[in-house]
Scaffold this motif. Structure first.
Motif, short mmCIF file in Angstrom:
data_model
loop_
_atom_site.label_atom_id
_atom_site.label_comp_id
_atom_site.label_asym_id
_atom_site.label_seq_id
_atom_site.Cartn_x
_atom_site.Cartn_y
_atom_site.Cartn_z
N VAL A 87 -4.41 3.67 -19.67
CA VAL A 87 -5.18 3.76 -18.44
C VAL A 87 -4.75 5.02 -17.69
O VAL A 87 -3.79 5.69 -18.07
N THR A 88 -5.44 5.31 -16.62
CA THR A 88 -5.07 6.46 -15.81
C THR A 88 -3.89 6.12 -14.91
O THR A 88 -3.60 4.95 -14.64
N LYS A 89 -3.22 7.13 -14.42
CA LYS A 89 -2.12 6.94 -13.48
C LYS A 89 -2.62 6.25 -12.22
O LYS A 89 -1.93 5.40 -11.64
N THR A 90 -3.84 6.61 -11.79
CA THR A 90 -4.41 5.97 -10.60
C THR A 90 -4.59 4.48 -10.80
O THR A 90 -4.34 3.67 -9.90
N GLU A 91 -5.00 4.08 -12.02
CA GLU A 91 -5.17 2.66 -12.31
C GLU A 91 -3.82 1.94 -12.30
O GLU A 91 -3.72 0.81 -11.82
N LEU A 92 -2.77 2.60 -12.80
CA LEU A 92 -1.45 1.99 -12.77
C LEU A 92 -0.97 1.82 -11.33
O LEU A 92 -0.38 0.78 -10.97
N ASP A 93 -1.22 2.82 -10.50
CA ASP A 93 -0.85 2.72 -9.08
C ASP A 93 -1.56 1.54 -8.43
O ASP A 93 -0.96 0.78 -7.65
N ARG A 94 -2.85 1.38 -8.75
CA ARG A 94 -3.62 0.29 -8.16
C ARG A 94 -3.09 -1.07 -8.61
O ARG A 94 -2.97 -2.00 -7.80
N ARG A 95 -2.75 -1.20 -9.88
CA ARG A 95 -2.24 -2.46 -10.38
C ARG A 95 -0.90 -2.82 -9.74
O ARG A 95 -0.66 -3.98 -9.40
N CYS A 96 -0.04 -1.84 -9.58
CA CYS A 96 1.25 -2.09 -8.94
C CYS A 96 1.06 -2.52 -7.49
O CYS A 96 1.73 -3.44 -7.00
N GLU A 97 0.13 -1.87 -6.80
CA GLU A 97 -0.11 -2.20 -5.40
C GLU A 97 -0.66 -3.61 -5.26
O GLU A 97 -0.23 -4.37 -4.38
N SER A 98 -1.61 -3.98 -6.12
CA SER A 98 -2.19 -5.32 -6.03
C SER A 98 -1.19 -6.40 -6.44
O SER A 98 -1.34 -7.56 -6.12
N ASN A 99 -0.13 -6.00 -7.15
CA ASN A 99 0.91 -6.93 -7.57
C ASN A 99 2.05 -7.01 -6.56
O ASN A 99 3.07 -7.62 -6.81
N GLY A 100 1.85 -6.37 -5.39
CA GLY A 100 2.88 -6.42 -4.36
C GLY A 100 3.97 -5.39 -4.53
O GLY A 100 5.06 -5.53 -3.95
N GLN A 101 3.70 -4.33 -5.30
CA GLN A 101 4.69 -3.28 -5.51
C GLN A 101 4.09 -1.91 -5.17
O GLN A 101 4.02 -1.03 -6.03
N PRO A 102 3.65 -1.72 -3.94
CA PRO A 102 3.06 -0.42 -3.58
C PRO A 102 4.09 0.69 -3.67
O PRO A 102 5.25 0.53 -3.28
N GLY A 103 3.67 1.82 -4.20
CA GLY A 103 4.57 2.96 -4.32
C GLY A 103 5.62 2.81 -5.40
O GLY A 103 6.59 3.58 -5.43
N ALA A 104 5.44 1.85 -6.31
CA ALA A 104 6.42 1.64 -7.37
C ALA A 104 6.48 2.86 -8.29
O ALA A 104 5.46 3.45 -8.65
N VAL A 105 7.68 3.24 -8.67
CA VAL A 105 7.87 4.38 -9.58
C VAL A 105 7.74 3.85 -11.01
O VAL A 105 8.74 3.51 -11.65
N HIS A 106 6.52 3.78 -11.50
CA HIS A 106 6.30 3.17 -12.81
C HIS A 106 6.51 4.14 -13.97
O HIS A 106 6.63 3.72 -15.11
#
Length: 317
Positions: A118-137
């Motif tokens: 997936v795109t980096k933007t999609e990973l950011d969105r998934r982390c945010e919706s999982n309660g981990q906004p700004g996570a360094v994935h």
């Protein structure tokens, strides 16, 4: 004079001018290095012949929405090495080549875990919706199944069936998942058979606890008790001694004679310590001799106590 209407013709082709925009981004792994592809295809084929819950029909797709996300290259690789149950591995499609990324993809593919780019933007969105906004994935995210807790009775039976006297750690109101993970790490290091936590007002096995435990929670059983006091009474009836940790205990951990026998160590909450009912259920309340500090962090107290018990058992042998 009326304006001449222009006839709309066919849309012109790009003529090669848009060719660069159609090319993959630099750093995308070539097909020859995508080791997970065969495993991914096998998993899809198996799922096509299975029921609505996956291969055995026991898990529905809706459960995946409630799954937790483990982020970062090192945590993901450690989780896969430890065999942590996972359902999907997400890779950013613009990753730079990295040994950890290749290893994660290879292990996921070998276990039949679905690997999705997936795109980096999609990973950011998934982390945010999982309660981990700004996570360094770091371009790597592992979707794991909800943790399956043991029953206290099952943990007791497993402990009694081992080659060493049962050693169980119970947590009374420990609400910080960092402490839960650190206690799990100490419990595994000093050969405890598992943890028991209350169903309510307690930290649960989440990604914070998992990362703090350095992967230990993939191997150390954790039981969840509806009523911790009742679970402790059950352990006592089975022949285990229950020792609570408190700064004003009647005994000291290093001198505890019960350490060599079947034992449950109870760690109190970060602020209030042992609750009244749990304290009353303990056979002994013991303290740790310390110097100038008023008290120890819950995870530190657990680690020191487990070390003392381990040392006494080694001396007895």
């Amino acid at each position: 004079m009326t304006a001449k209407k222009s006839k709309k013709g066919p849309t012109k082709g790009s003529g090669g001018k848009g060719r660069r925009s159609l090319e993959g981004k630099s750093g995308t792994l070539p097909a020859a290095q995508r080791h997970w592809y065969d495993g991914k295809q096998r998993q899809r084929s198996a799922n096509r012949g299975a029921g609505p819950g996956g291969q055995d029909g026991s898990r529905s797709e809706r459960r995946s929405d409630a799954s937790d996300l483990l982020v970062g290259r090192n945590p993901v690789v450690e989780a896969l090495r430890a065999g942590m149950p996972a359902t999907r591995l997400f890779l950013a499609n613009s990753l730079d080549p990295d040994d950890r990324v290749n290893e994660a993809a290879r292990m996921a593919g070998a276990r039949g875990i679905d690997v999705v780019e997936v795109t980096k933007t999609e990973l950011d969105r998934r982390c945010e919706s999982n309660g981990q906004p700004g996570a360094v994935h770091q371009g790597l995210v592992l979707q794991v199944r909800p943790y399956q807790y043991w029953a206290p009775e099952g943990l007791l039976e497993a402990a009694k069936g081992s080659d060493t006297p049962p050693l169980i750690v119970a947590l009374d109101g420990v609400t910080d998942p960092h402490n839960l993970g650190a206690i799990a790490r100490s419990a595994a290091a000093f050969n405890a058979h598992g943890l028991v936590i209350p169903e309510r007002r307690s930290a649960s096995v989440n990604m914070t606890a998992w990362k703090t435990s350095a992967g230990t929670l993939a191997r150390l059983p954790v039981a969840q008790a509806t009523n911790l006091t009742r679970a402790l009474e059950g352990f006592k009836k089975a022949g285990l001694f229950v020792v609570g940790l408190d700064s004003d205990g009647d005994a000291q951990i290093p001198d505890l004679d019960l350490a060599t026998g079947p034992l449950v160590i109870v760690v109190g909450s970060e602020g209030k310590g042992l609750s009244r009912l749990v304290r009353e259920a303990c056979d002994v309340v013991a303290s740790i001799p310390i110097g100038n500090a008023e008290s120890l962090n819950a995870s530190v107290a657990a680690g020191v106590s487990l070390y003392a018990v381990s040392r006494r058992r080694a001396e007895a042998n």
